[in-house]
Design a protein around this motif. Structure first.
Motif, PDB file in Angstrom:
ATOM      1  N   ALA A 111       0.724  -1.225  -0.003  1.00  0.00           N
ATOM      2  CA  ALA A 111       0.162   0.035  -0.080  1.00  0.00           C
ATOM      3  C   ALA A 111       0.819   1.166  -0.084  1.00  0.00           C
ATOM      4  CB  ALA A 111      -1.009  -0.012   1.313  1.00  0.00           C
ATOM      5  N   SER A 112       1.937   1.157   0.667  1.00  0.00           N
ATOM      6  CA  SER A 112       2.849   2.472   0.665  1.00  0.00           C
ATOM      7  C   SER A 112       3.431   2.697  -0.701  1.00  0.00           C
ATOM      8  CB  SER A 112       4.012   2.188   2.005  1.00  0.00           C
ATOM      9  OG  SER A 112       4.824   1.286   1.528  1.00  0.00           O
ATOM     10  N   THR A 113       3.792   1.530  -1.316  1.00  0.00           N
ATOM     11  CA  THR A 113       4.572   1.857  -2.669  1.00  0.00           C
ATOM     12  C   THR A 113       3.340   2.292  -3.593  1.00  0.00           C
ATOM     13  OG1 THR A 113       4.112  -0.647  -3.302  1.00  0.00           O
ATOM     14  CG2 THR A 113       6.308  -0.034  -2.127  1.00  0.00           C
ATOM     15  N   VAL A 114       2.112   1.939  -3.302  1.00  0.00           N
ATOM     16  CA  VAL A 114       1.196   2.345  -4.346  1.00  0.00           C
ATOM     17  C   VAL A 114       0.747   3.741  -4.353  1.00  0.00           C
ATOM     18  CG1 VAL A 114      -1.086   2.125  -4.973  1.00  0.00           C
ATOM     19  CG2 VAL A 114       0.040  -0.178  -4.744  1.00  0.00           C
ATOM     20  N   LEU A 115       0.698   4.290  -3.079  1.00  0.00           N
ATOM     21  CA  LEU A 115       0.371   5.594  -2.579  1.00  0.00           C
ATOM     22  C   LEU A 115       1.604   6.371  -2.971  1.00  0.00           C
ATOM     23  CD1 LEU A 115      -1.547   5.228   0.779  1.00  0.00           C
ATOM     24  CD2 LEU A 115      -2.375   5.306  -1.719  1.00  0.00           C
ATOM     25  N   SER A 116       2.844   5.914  -2.433  1.00  0.00           N
ATOM     26  CA  SER A 116       3.875   6.840  -3.236  1.00  0.00           C
ATOM     27  C   SER A 116       4.415   6.691  -4.553  1.00  0.00           C
ATOM     28  CB  SER A 116       4.947   6.481  -2.089  1.00  0.00           C
ATOM     29  OG  SER A 116       5.342   5.111  -2.152  1.00  0.00           O
ATOM     30  N   THR A 117       3.575   6.135  -5.200  1.00  0.00           N
ATOM     31  CA  THR A 117       3.818   5.830  -6.622  1.00  0.00           C
ATOM     32  C   THR A 117       5.124   5.279  -7.017  1.00  0.00           C
ATOM     33  OG1 THR A 117       4.747   8.079  -7.080  1.00  0.00           O
ATOM     34  CG2 THR A 117       2.215   7.630  -7.263  1.00  0.00           C
ATOM     35  N   THR A 118       5.678   4.475  -5.943  1.00  0.00           N
ATOM     36  CA  THR A 118       6.973   3.815  -6.296  1.00  0.00           C
ATOM     37  C   THR A 118       6.915   2.498  -7.061  1.00  0.00           C
ATOM     38  OG1 THR A 118       7.889   4.698  -3.948  1.00  0.00           O
ATOM     39  CG2 THR A 118       9.009   2.781  -4.998  1.00  0.00           C
ATOM     40  N   GLY A 119       5.977   1.809  -6.660  1.00  0.00           N
ATOM     41  CA  GLY A 119       5.660   0.641  -7.496  1.00  0.00           C
ATOM     42  C   GLY A 119       6.657  -0.193  -8.009  1.00  0.00           C
ATOM     43  N   TYR A 120       7.147  -1.044  -6.816  1.00  0.00           N
ATOM     44  CA  TYR A 120       8.192  -2.151  -7.189  1.00  0.00           C
ATOM     45  C   TYR A 120       7.761  -3.123  -8.393  1.00  0.00           C
ATOM     46  CZ  TYR A 120      10.870  -0.180  -3.486  1.00  0.00           C
ATOM     47  OH  TYR A 120      11.489   0.732  -2.476  1.00  0.00           O
ATOM     48  N   GLY A 121       6.564  -3.487  -8.390  1.00  0.00           N
ATOM     49  CA  GLY A 121       6.126  -4.615  -9.438  1.00  0.00           C
ATOM     50  C   GLY A 121       6.375  -5.785  -9.020  1.00  0.00           C
ATOM     51  N   HIS A 122       7.066  -6.272  -7.574  1.00  0.00           N
ATOM     52  CA  HIS A 122       7.356  -7.505  -7.379  1.00  0.00           C
ATOM     53  C   HIS A 122       6.119  -8.368  -6.946  1.00  0.00           C
ATOM     54  CE1 HIS A 122       7.075  -5.544  -3.495  1.00  0.00           C
ATOM     55  NE2 HIS A 122       7.205  -6.779  -3.084  1.00  0.00           N
ATOM     56  N   THR A 123       5.108  -7.459  -6.196  1.00  0.00           N
ATOM     57  CA  THR A 123       3.895  -8.120  -6.072  1.00  0.00           C
ATOM     58  C   THR A 123       2.721  -7.266  -6.747  1.00  0.00           C
ATOM     59  OG1 THR A 123       4.869  -8.619  -3.872  1.00  0.00           O
ATOM     60  CG2 THR A 123       2.366  -8.770  -4.122  1.00  0.00           C
ATOM     61  N   ALA A 124       1.477  -7.916  -7.269  1.00  0.00           N
ATOM     62  CA  ALA A 124       0.592  -7.370  -7.717  1.00  0.00           C
ATOM     63  C   ALA A 124      -0.800  -8.103  -7.502  1.00  0.00           C
ATOM     64  CB  ALA A 124       0.677  -7.440  -9.312  1.00  0.00           C
ATOM     65  N   PRO A 125      -2.034  -7.364  -7.474  1.00  0.00           N
ATOM     66  CA  PRO A 125      -3.246  -8.334  -7.191  1.00  0.00           C
ATOM     67  C   PRO A 125      -3.424  -9.268  -8.080  1.00  0.00           C
ATOM     68  CG  PRO A 125      -3.363  -5.921  -7.059  1.00  0.00           C
ATOM     69  CD  PRO A 125      -2.035  -6.105  -7.739  1.00  0.00           C
ATOM     70  N   LEU A 126      -3.868 -10.420  -7.564  1.00  0.00           N
ATOM     71  CA  LEU A 126      -4.215 -11.465  -8.290  1.00  0.00           C
ATOM     72  C   LEU A 126      -5.606 -11.547  -8.580  1.00  0.00           C
ATOM     73  CD1 LEU A 126      -2.368 -13.975  -6.228  1.00  0.00           C
ATOM     74  CD2 LEU A 126      -1.696 -13.235  -8.446  1.00  0.00           C
ATOM     75  N   SER A 127      -6.559 -11.391  -7.843  1.00  0.00           N
ATOM     76  CA  SER A 127      -8.111 -11.486  -8.340  1.00  0.00           C
ATOM     77  C   SER A 127      -8.286  -9.923  -8.885  1.00  0.00           C
ATOM     78  CB  SER A 127      -8.714 -11.449  -6.969  1.00  0.00           C
ATOM     79  OG  SER A 127      -8.508 -10.485  -5.927  1.00  0.00           O
ATOM     80  N   ASP A 128      -9.468 -10.190  -9.455  1.00  0.00           N
ATOM     81  CA  ASP A 128     -10.183  -8.999 -10.005  1.00  0.00           C
ATOM     82  C   ASP A 128     -10.778  -7.940  -9.163  1.00  0.00           C
ATOM     83  OD1 ASP A 128      -9.999 -10.112 -12.772  1.00  0.00           O
ATOM     84  OD2 ASP A 128     -11.954 -11.000 -12.700  1.00  0.00           O
ATOM     85  N   GLY A 129     -11.234  -8.490  -7.873  1.00  0.00           N
ATOM     86  CA  GLY A 129     -11.474  -7.473  -6.962  1.00  0.00           C
ATOM     87  C   GLY A 129     -10.358  -6.862  -6.562  1.00  0.00           C
ATOM     88  N   GLY A 130      -9.362  -7.431  -6.337  1.00  0.00           N
ATOM     89  CA  GLY A 130      -8.038  -6.947  -5.776  1.00  0.00           C
ATOM     90  C   GLY A 130      -7.594  -5.622  -6.771  1.00  0.00           C
ATOM     91  N   LYS A 131      -7.701  -6.169  -7.954  1.00  0.00           N
ATOM     92  CA  LYS A 131      -7.296  -4.956  -9.179  1.00  0.00           C
ATOM     93  C   LYS A 131      -8.133  -4.012  -8.992  1.00  0.00           C
ATOM     94  CE  LYS A 131      -5.348  -8.564 -11.706  1.00  0.00           C
ATOM     95  NZ  LYS A 131      -5.542  -9.446 -13.332  1.00  0.00           N
ATOM     96  N   ALA A 132      -9.532  -4.245  -9.044  1.00  0.00           N
ATOM     97  CA  ALA A 132     -10.379  -2.912  -9.050  1.00  0.00           C
ATOM     98  C   ALA A 132     -10.124  -2.192  -7.909  1.00  0.00           C
ATOM     99  CB  ALA A 132     -12.138  -3.453  -8.954  1.00  0.00           C
ATOM    100  N   PHE A 133     -10.218  -2.690  -6.580  1.00  0.00           N
ATOM    101  CA  PHE A 133      -9.854  -1.950  -5.423  1.00  0.00           C
ATOM    102  C   PHE A 133      -8.632  -1.139  -5.496  1.00  0.00           C
ATOM    103  CE2 PHE A 133      -7.944  -1.749  -1.138  1.00  0.00           C
ATOM    104  CZ  PHE A 133      -8.903  -0.871  -0.562  1.00  0.00           C
ATOM    105  N   CYS A 134      -7.702  -1.830  -6.081  1.00  0.00           N
ATOM    106  CA  CYS A 134      -6.301  -1.155  -6.223  1.00  0.00           C
ATOM    107  C   CYS A 134      -6.557   0.292  -6.940  1.00  0.00           C
ATOM    108  CB  CYS A 134      -5.080  -1.853  -6.808  1.00  0.00           C
ATOM    109  SG  CYS A 134      -3.664  -1.143  -7.228  1.00  0.00           S
ATOM    110  N   ILE A 135      -7.334   0.163  -8.253  1.00  0.00           N
ATOM    111  CA  ILE A 135      -7.651   1.581  -8.842  1.00  0.00           C
ATOM    112  C   ILE A 135      -8.398   2.367  -8.156  1.00  0.00           C
ATOM    113  CG2 ILE A 135      -8.944   2.263 -10.849  1.00  0.00           C
ATOM    114  CD1 ILE A 135      -8.439  -0.436 -12.296  1.00  0.00           C
ATOM    115  N   ILE A 136      -9.507   1.958  -7.343  1.00  0.00           N
ATOM    116  CA  ILE A 136     -10.351   2.911  -6.493  1.00  0.00           C
ATOM    117  C   ILE A 136      -9.343   3.606  -5.409  1.00  0.00           C
ATOM    118  CG2 ILE A 136     -12.174   3.310  -5.101  1.00  0.00           C
ATOM    119  CD1 ILE A 136     -13.481   1.029  -6.784  1.00  0.00           C
ATOM    120  N   TYR A 137      -8.459   2.599  -4.805  1.00  0.00           N
ATOM    121  CA  TYR A 137      -7.606   2.918  -3.852  1.00  0.00           C
ATOM    122  C   TYR A 137      -6.647   3.862  -4.036  1.00  0.00           C
ATOM    123  CZ  TYR A 137      -4.598   2.350   0.417  1.00  0.00           C
ATOM    124  OH  TYR A 137      -3.619   2.753   1.523  1.00  0.00           O
TER     125      TYR A 137
END
Length: 337
Positions: A111-137
């Motif tokens: 969550a900290s890497t997403v909000l700070s726009t660092t985004g390492y990319g080593h971990t990503a949401p697997l489910s469709d619900g997780g991807k949708a929540f990541c967009i809204i979050y």
């Protein structure tokens, strides 16, 4: 004579549009800098990529020769599935099965890497619900993070930059631009020491496969919010105190990002950089220019023939609609009575 007139007109044209020419040179310089980076990265990294490809082909060829019962097509399907899972942070190796990517501390780090726009990319949401929540979050959280960082940096700047500069300027009588330059340099040295050199030494000691250069590289890539994801701490096999380690890295990233913003804002406040930025910015319209435009509009308005435009006073006195006067049939107004 004609050449001199042409030269004078060209000089006047350049001087009148100096900001546009500076901006054009800035765009060309940026494009050349991009091309320069592409040439250097390609010349340095392409031989290593070719060597790695050859090594992988050799390992694959040797594996198929030792296991003739396995076809190349089945091996390709297995490797593609394993690589696809690896892109989501899931590994099939035995030494990686003990660590989870979505426990609380790992999710907090994500969550900290997403909000700070660092985004390492080593971990990503697997489910469709997780991807949708990541967009809204992210849509809500990134502006919220910018607001939070701006408020924090503004308050820190009062005690780290503005007050020390004013104190030295008023009590020691030194030039304010000189004090600002020296202060910015010292602040940058302290920030680099506290958030790059010392953490790099700590990471090189905690991470078994990292040397000092790789640790320093991780600190810079993280705090500059590039976040390539090729080096992520806390992912080693049997990492001791992994949850606490991930939590400490999250705090380090937030504090380091705030420190970098404070240093950048301090340098942006320097008078020399302000003058440099003005070379590429559009000039603001001066109050005298606005007054000239208003006077020009007023003259144009007053030169119109009478009767074409009504004055504001006439518009106020004349009603838009003429209403009939209501009287009683007998001539007496019942309301008056």
């Amino acid at each position: 004579m004609l050449q001199s007139l042409t030269g004078n007109s060209c000089v006047r044209l350049i001087q009148s549009n100096k900001s546009a020419w500076y901006f054009l040179f800035l765009v060309l310089g940026y494009i050349l800098y991009l091309i320069f980076g592409a040439v250097v990265f390609s010349s340095v990294e392409l031989p290593y990529e070719d060597l790695l490809r050859q090594q992988l082909r050799g390992i694959k060829r040797q594996f198929l020769q030792e296991h003739k019962c396995l076809s190349e097509e089945r091996l390709e399907r297995f490797l593609s599935k394993a690589l696809e899972a690896s892109n989501y942070g899931v590994s099939i190796l035995n030494n990686a099965s003990a660590s989870w990517n979505w426990d609380f501390t790992s999710s907090l780090f994500f969550a900290s890497t997403v909000l700070s726009t660092t985004g390492y990319g080593h971990t990503a949401p697997l489910s469709d619900g997780g991807k949708a929540f990541c967009i809204i979050y992210s849509v809500i959280g990134i502006p919220f993070t910018l607001l939070f960082l701006t408020a924090v940096v503004q308050r820190i700047m009062v005690y780290s930059t503005w007050r020390p500069i004013m104190y030295i300027h008023t009590h020691w009588g030194l030039s304010k631009p000189l004090v600002a330059v020296v202060h910015a340099t010292l602040l940058a040295v302290v920030a680099v020491s506290c958030f790059f050199l010392i953490p790099a030494a700590i990471f090189s000691a905690l991470e078994k496969n990292w040397n000092f250069l790789e640790s320093f590289y991780f600190c810079f890539i993280s705090l500059s919010t590039i976040g390539l994801g090729d080096y992520v701490p806390g992912e080693a096999f049997n990492q001791r105190f992994r949850e606490l380690y991930k939590l400490g890295i999250t705090v380090y990233l937030l504090l380091g990002l705030i420190a970098m913003l404070v240093v950048l804002e301090t340098f942006c406040e320097l008078q020399q950089l302000k003058q440099l930025r003005k070379m590429f910015y559009l000039k603001k319209e001066k109050p005298q220019d606005r007054l000239t435009i208003m006077e020009h509009d007023h003259l144009a308005f007053s030169s119109m023939p009478d009767g074409t435009v009504n004055s504001p006073q006439e518009d106020k006195t004349e009603p838009f609609v003429d209403f009939p006067v209501l009287t009683s049939p007998g001539g007496d107004d019942p309301m008056i009575k």
